[in-house]
Design a protein around this motif. Structure first.
Motif, PDB file in Angstrom:
ATOM      1  N   VAL A 143       0.852  -1.185   0.000  1.00 21.98           N
ATOM      2  CA  VAL A 143       0.000   0.000   0.000  1.00 21.98           C
ATOM      3  C   VAL A 143       0.888   1.234   0.000  1.00 21.98           C
ATOM      4  O   VAL A 143       1.814   1.346   0.801  1.00 21.98           O
ATOM      5  CB  VAL A 143      -0.924   0.003   1.233  1.00 21.98           C
ATOM      6  CG1 VAL A 143      -1.650   1.337   1.359  1.00 21.98           C
ATOM      7  CG2 VAL A 143      -1.918  -1.139   1.150  1.00 21.98           C
ATOM      8  N   SER A 144       0.612   2.173  -0.903  1.00 22.79           N
ATOM      9  CA  SER A 144       1.407   3.396  -0.955  1.00 22.79           C
ATOM     10  C   SER A 144       0.829   4.490  -0.069  1.00 22.79           C
ATOM     11  O   SER A 144       1.570   5.325   0.455  1.00 22.79           O
ATOM     12  CB  SER A 144       1.510   3.904  -2.398  1.00 22.79           C
ATOM     13  OG  SER A 144       0.229   4.245  -2.895  1.00 22.79           O
ATOM     14  N   LYS A 145      -0.485   4.488   0.109  1.00 21.55           N
ATOM     15  CA  LYS A 145      -1.118   5.546   0.894  1.00 21.55           C
ATOM     16  C   LYS A 145      -2.417   5.051   1.494  1.00 21.55           C
ATOM     17  O   LYS A 145      -3.164   4.309   0.853  1.00 21.55           O
ATOM     18  CB  LYS A 145      -1.393   6.772   0.015  1.00 21.55           C
ATOM     19  CG  LYS A 145      -2.113   7.908   0.724  1.00 21.55           C
ATOM     20  CD  LYS A 145      -2.220   9.131  -0.160  1.00 21.55           C
ATOM     21  CE  LYS A 145      -2.904  10.288   0.570  1.00 21.55           C
ATOM     22  NZ  LYS A 145      -2.899  11.543  -0.217  1.00 21.55           N
ATOM     23  N   MET A 146      -2.675   5.472   2.756  1.00 22.07           N
ATOM     24  CA  MET A 146      -3.959   5.228   3.400  1.00 22.07           C
ATOM     25  C   MET A 146      -4.443   6.529   4.014  1.00 22.07           C
ATOM     26  O   MET A 146      -3.672   7.277   4.608  1.00 22.07           O
ATOM     27  CB  MET A 146      -3.849   4.145   4.476  1.00 22.07           C
ATOM     28  CG  MET A 146      -3.651   2.745   3.935  1.00 22.07           C
ATOM     29  SD  MET A 146      -3.856   1.467   5.218  1.00 22.07           S
ATOM     30  CE  MET A 146      -5.625   1.606   5.540  1.00 22.07           C
ATOM     31  N   VAL A 147      -5.734   6.796   3.843  1.00 19.81           N
ATOM     32  CA  VAL A 147      -6.366   7.949   4.491  1.00 19.81           C
ATOM     33  C   VAL A 147      -7.466   7.426   5.408  1.00 19.81           C
ATOM     34  O   VAL A 147      -8.162   6.473   5.075  1.00 19.81           O
ATOM     35  CB  VAL A 147      -6.938   8.942   3.467  1.00 19.81           C
ATOM     36  CG1 VAL A 147      -5.815   9.598   2.684  1.00 19.81           C
ATOM     37  CG2 VAL A 147      -7.916   8.262   2.514  1.00 19.81           C
ATOM     38  N   LEU A 148      -7.598   8.051   6.583  1.00 22.45           N
ATOM     39  CA  LEU A 148      -8.569   7.641   7.580  1.00 22.45           C
ATOM     40  C   LEU A 148      -9.518   8.786   7.864  1.00 22.45           C
ATOM     41  O   LEU A 148      -9.119   9.958   7.871  1.00 22.45           O
ATOM     42  CB  LEU A 148      -7.879   7.210   8.882  1.00 22.45           C
ATOM     43  CG  LEU A 148      -7.241   5.821   8.946  1.00 22.45           C
ATOM     44  CD1 LEU A 148      -6.016   5.743   8.050  1.00 22.45           C
ATOM     45  CD2 LEU A 148      -6.857   5.471  10.378  1.00 22.45           C
TER      46      LEU A 148
END
Length: 372
Positions: A143-148
């Motif tokens: 995964v390159s990016k996660m937003v919460l």
């Protein structure tokens, strides 16, 4: 002891008109209340009184002023440390050694999303509270990016993941039935060269493609359905061309969706040309975007992992300047020295931010921004 709410009479005498016990609630009860709120409600909670603000800060914040830049130091066994924009130096506060094998792929409210690629797992960690929560195995890896949408302590929090190949994005929600990943965007990624950034905007997930097209995904995780609408048409090819490179980011500024673009062009080993452009979605119905010539009262922090708008006045003591964009990107570090820099929209000037002690460019530098 309850706090008094008072006013003054016409004669100037203080008159008690009521009492408030909210400021005197036990800290344990305040923490339980804060845990149930979404990020926007926590803004209001911080404004109630000093004790409520202290509870929010104690629960979610780092023990130093933010924003800061999270980097990996090559000279200290690969530890993850923080760089101060104001002081131009590495801070003594470092993350625990057990996080050395991980990389940060997201952040919100004092919680870091850490990916352990060799173990193929992801944890959401709060290094101040020494707490963590496991993220279920996503449908794509790495995964390159996660937003919460909020910290894992908040009820009904939602996470979105972007795969490193850019050919898939997925939403995750924890509910009474357990955890649910829902993959989406296959056709859009295929037609537009894949996704290069994403952002949560007005309760939906927006994705930016390599050709400049922007899509918004309206999802219902309970029914496992999703509808897609296009917010921006494709542009010319924006990928790598001879001697130049475009970086593109999506940023939510108080409900306004902004697109930030930066171009590098290496003329020779010593001369680099650059260009910065900011656009805002002016009309949702017409899908029209307008150029931004100023960002009143705010500053933007953008990068491949975290992009966020912050109120500049609230963080002026940390060196944040109004109307500036702070860039941090790993992949261009070997090409130009301006991968970490401050750009003023009004002045059109670029100021480089040298990282004292250098940093390892194998992992992305990540802005640790103020919690919302």
């Amino acid at each position: 002891m309850a706090s008094h709410v008072s006013t003054k009479s016409e004669e100037g005498e203080e008159v008690v008109v009521g009492q408030s016990v909210w400021a005197d609630l036990p800290s344990e009860l305040l923490e339980r209340i804060v845990h149930t709120l979404d990020p926007l409600d926590r803004v209001a909670v911080r404004l109630v009184c000093a004790s409520w603000r202290a509870t929010c800060v104690r629960e979610f914040s780092f023990p130093f002023e933010i924003p800061r830049l999270l980097i990996r130091r090559p000279d200290r066994g690969g530890e993850l440390a923080f760089f101060s924009v104001k002081d131009g130096r590495i801070l003594p506060f470092a993350l625990p050694t057990w996080l050395r094998a991980s990389r940060c792929c997201g952040h919100i409210a004092g919680w870091l999303v850490m990916a352990f690629d060799s173990e193929r797992r992801i944890k959401v960690c709060n290094p101040v509270l020494c707490r963590y929560a496991d993220i279920p195995y996503p449908p794509m890896f790495p995964v390159s990016k996660m937003v919460l949408s909020g910290p894992p302590t908040c009820h009904g929090w939602v996470a979105a993941a972007l795969g490193r190949t850019g050919m898939m994005i997925a939403l995750l929600q924890l509910d009474r039935q357990g955890t649910r990943w829902m993959a989406m965007g296959f056709e859009e990624a295929k037609q537009h060269g894949g996704f290069r950034d994403m952002a949560l905007w007005r309760g939906d997930l927006c994705a930016l493609c390599h050709d400049g097209a922007v899509f918004v995904f309206h999802s219902n995780l309970g029914l496992r359905t999703v509808s897609v609408s296009q917010l921006r048409d494709p542009e010319h090819a924006l990928g790598m061309s001879r001697g130049s490179r475009w970086q593109l980011y999506l940023v939510d500024l108080e409900g306004a969706l902004m697109l930030v673009r930066k171009r590098y062009e290496s003329m020779d080993d010593k001369h680099v040309e650059w260009e910065v452009e900011v656009k805002v979605l002016a009309s949702l119905e017409k899908r029209s975007w307008e150029h931004v010539t100023e960002i009143p009262s705010h500053a933007l922090f953008v990068g491949s992992v975290v992009s966020e708008a912050v109120p500049a006045a609230a963080y002026a003591a940390s060196g944040v300047r109004e109307g500036c964009i702070y860039f941090a990107r790993r992949e261009v570090e070997a090409v130009v020295p301006s991968a970490i820099c401050e750009y003023s929209i009004e002045e059109g000037d670029m100021r480089y931010l040298p990282v004292a002690g250098r940093h390892n460019t194998d992992v992305e530098p990540v802005w640790i921004t103020p919690f919302i």
